[in-house]
Design an enzyme around this catalytic site. Sequence first.
Site, PDB file in Angstrom:
ATOM      1  N   HIS A   1       1.206  -0.434   0.345  1.00  0.00           N
ATOM      2  CA  HIS A   1       0.256   0.561  -0.011  1.00  0.00           C
ATOM      3  C   HIS A   1       0.724   1.038   0.189  1.00  0.00           C
ATOM      4  CE1 HIS A   1      -3.453  -2.758   1.153  1.00  0.00           C
ATOM      5  NE2 HIS A   1      -2.304  -3.405   1.661  1.00  0.00           N
TER       6      HIS A   1
ATOM      7  N   SER B   1      15.378  21.852 -15.602  1.00  0.00           N
ATOM      8  CA  SER B   1      13.367  22.846 -15.981  1.00  0.00           C
ATOM      9  C   SER B   1      13.867  24.158 -16.475  1.00  0.00           C
ATOM     10  CB  SER B   1      13.290  22.767 -14.698  1.00  0.00           C
ATOM     11  OG  SER B   1      12.165  24.231 -15.167  1.00  0.00           O
TER      12      SER B   1
ATOM     13  N   LYS C   1      16.518  22.555 -10.589  1.00  0.00           N
ATOM     14  CA  LYS C   1      15.504  20.414 -10.901  1.00  0.00           C
ATOM     15  C   LYS C   1      16.427  19.066 -11.431  1.00  0.00           C
ATOM     16  CE  LYS C   1      11.293  20.472 -11.022  1.00  0.00           C
ATOM     17  NZ  LYS C   1      10.191  19.662 -10.631  1.00  0.00           N
TER      18      LYS C   1
ATOM     19  N   GLU D   1       9.692   8.416 -16.436  1.00  0.00           N
ATOM     20  CA  GLU D   1       8.294   9.013 -17.212  1.00  0.00           C
ATOM     21  C   GLU D   1       7.835   8.915 -18.634  1.00  0.00           C
ATOM     22  OE1 GLU D   1       7.502  13.359 -14.818  1.00  0.00           O
ATOM     23  OE2 GLU D   1       9.823  13.415 -15.460  1.00  0.00           O
TER      24      GLU D   1
END
Length: 461
Positions: free
Chosen positions: A157, A278, A284, A291
């Site tokens: 979980h 970024s 970043k 992804e």
Amino acid sequence: MSNRMWGGRFAEGPDAIMEEINASIDYDRKLYRQDIEGSKAHVRMLAERNIVSGEDADKIAAGLDKVRAEIEADTFTFSRALEDIHMNVESRLAELIGPAAGRLHTARSRNDQVATDFRLWVRDTVDTLDGQLTELMLALATRAEQHAGDIMPGFTHLQSAQPVTFGHHLMAYVEMFARDRSRMRDARVRMNECPLGAAALAGTSFPIDRHMTAAALGFDRPSANSLDAVSDRDFAIEALAAASIAAMHLSRLAEEIVIWCSAQFGFVKLSDKFSTGSSIMPQKKNPDAAELVRAKTGRIYGGLTGLLVMMKGLPLTYSKDMQEDKEQAFDALSNLSLALAAMTGMVRDLTPDTKRMKKAAGSGYATATDLADWLVRVLGLPFREAHHVTGRIVALAVERGIELHKVPLADMQAVEPRITDEIFSVLSVDKSVRSRVSYGGTAPANVRKQARRWLNALKRE
Ligand code: ARG
């Protein structure tokens, strides 16, 4: 002008829109190698069976080699008016060698031709994917051996459950990708029958030798039923199903990498080679490769469902709907290949923060099961009762905002008087993982053995 290849009964050429919806050359040009190999095998067989002369067959084979060279040198002009790769190749062959080219299509139709070409392409691609899955398994098992003893939290979980090792976690994916690889191999076995010679749908009256062409193209045998041969695409669907399952596994690993890379987790760092920055936030470093691997899964499933839906209502045998099989399969399987390459690169290069992982493994009462097991083993409590006693001790720890091993012995004894200070020895994460020696468990010695077993097996292949 009507089509040179089939326009005998046509007075007029096609509307521009007809040409646009009908043409597949923009994507099926990918099949040029398979198309030329298939044609060469076919014409050699025709010569062997005295259906065309040896001289014409030689001319055709040499001409086909020339066409291939032109395509590879980028000097070939593809024409939409000629619809697809089959007619583009044959038309150029006619320009190069003259009327003999017209004999190539004897005892053949584009229906068995495209079924053969596409099968060859899917087979080649499945072989490539098999090799790439092997590379990924090697990368994972190599990292797993390095980190067989490095402790991290195991989750259910997405809540801390029990400590495991990073190596054990990586080896879980080796098992998944091993099954994916075996699904690819299974698909290959079933797909390896040759449709060539089924002709349009009914077979042919020419005395062809289908066993000869099947063997020349590396197939195990010719397909047994001519109607089936030209009308099924289950070989592509099966490969896409195997691809979809592999993509699902890749996507889960990608998702974990995204989570692990967050500042909040900080379990791993991706190399600069597999991250991006970024344009506005200078601090970043984003896990874009992971992804994108996760995202590719959508179009791979899309390929599978696209083909299933496209095929489901088609009466036997060939319908032009089936031309729509290729673009989707190309896209899905090529993207799986790219995703595998990206994942292998990420796995090879990532740097785990083993200290942080271990610290996280010790939080969240992850050794509560070890405490319960101790009560069973040492005090002889039934597990259900041990679970309850442990739950009360965990509640104490939660109430005070401390970890389990910081709960004073006296407080534990208030819950269960027979507890001794021996209990503290099982509350460390090191002890916890080392005790998980059951077959397939996370004990570092187990993990090391599993990693070595896979590394040896994969290297022996
Ligand atoms: N371009 C077609 C395809 O990809 C080739 C087969 C065409 N056959 C036909 N009878 N129109 O499916």
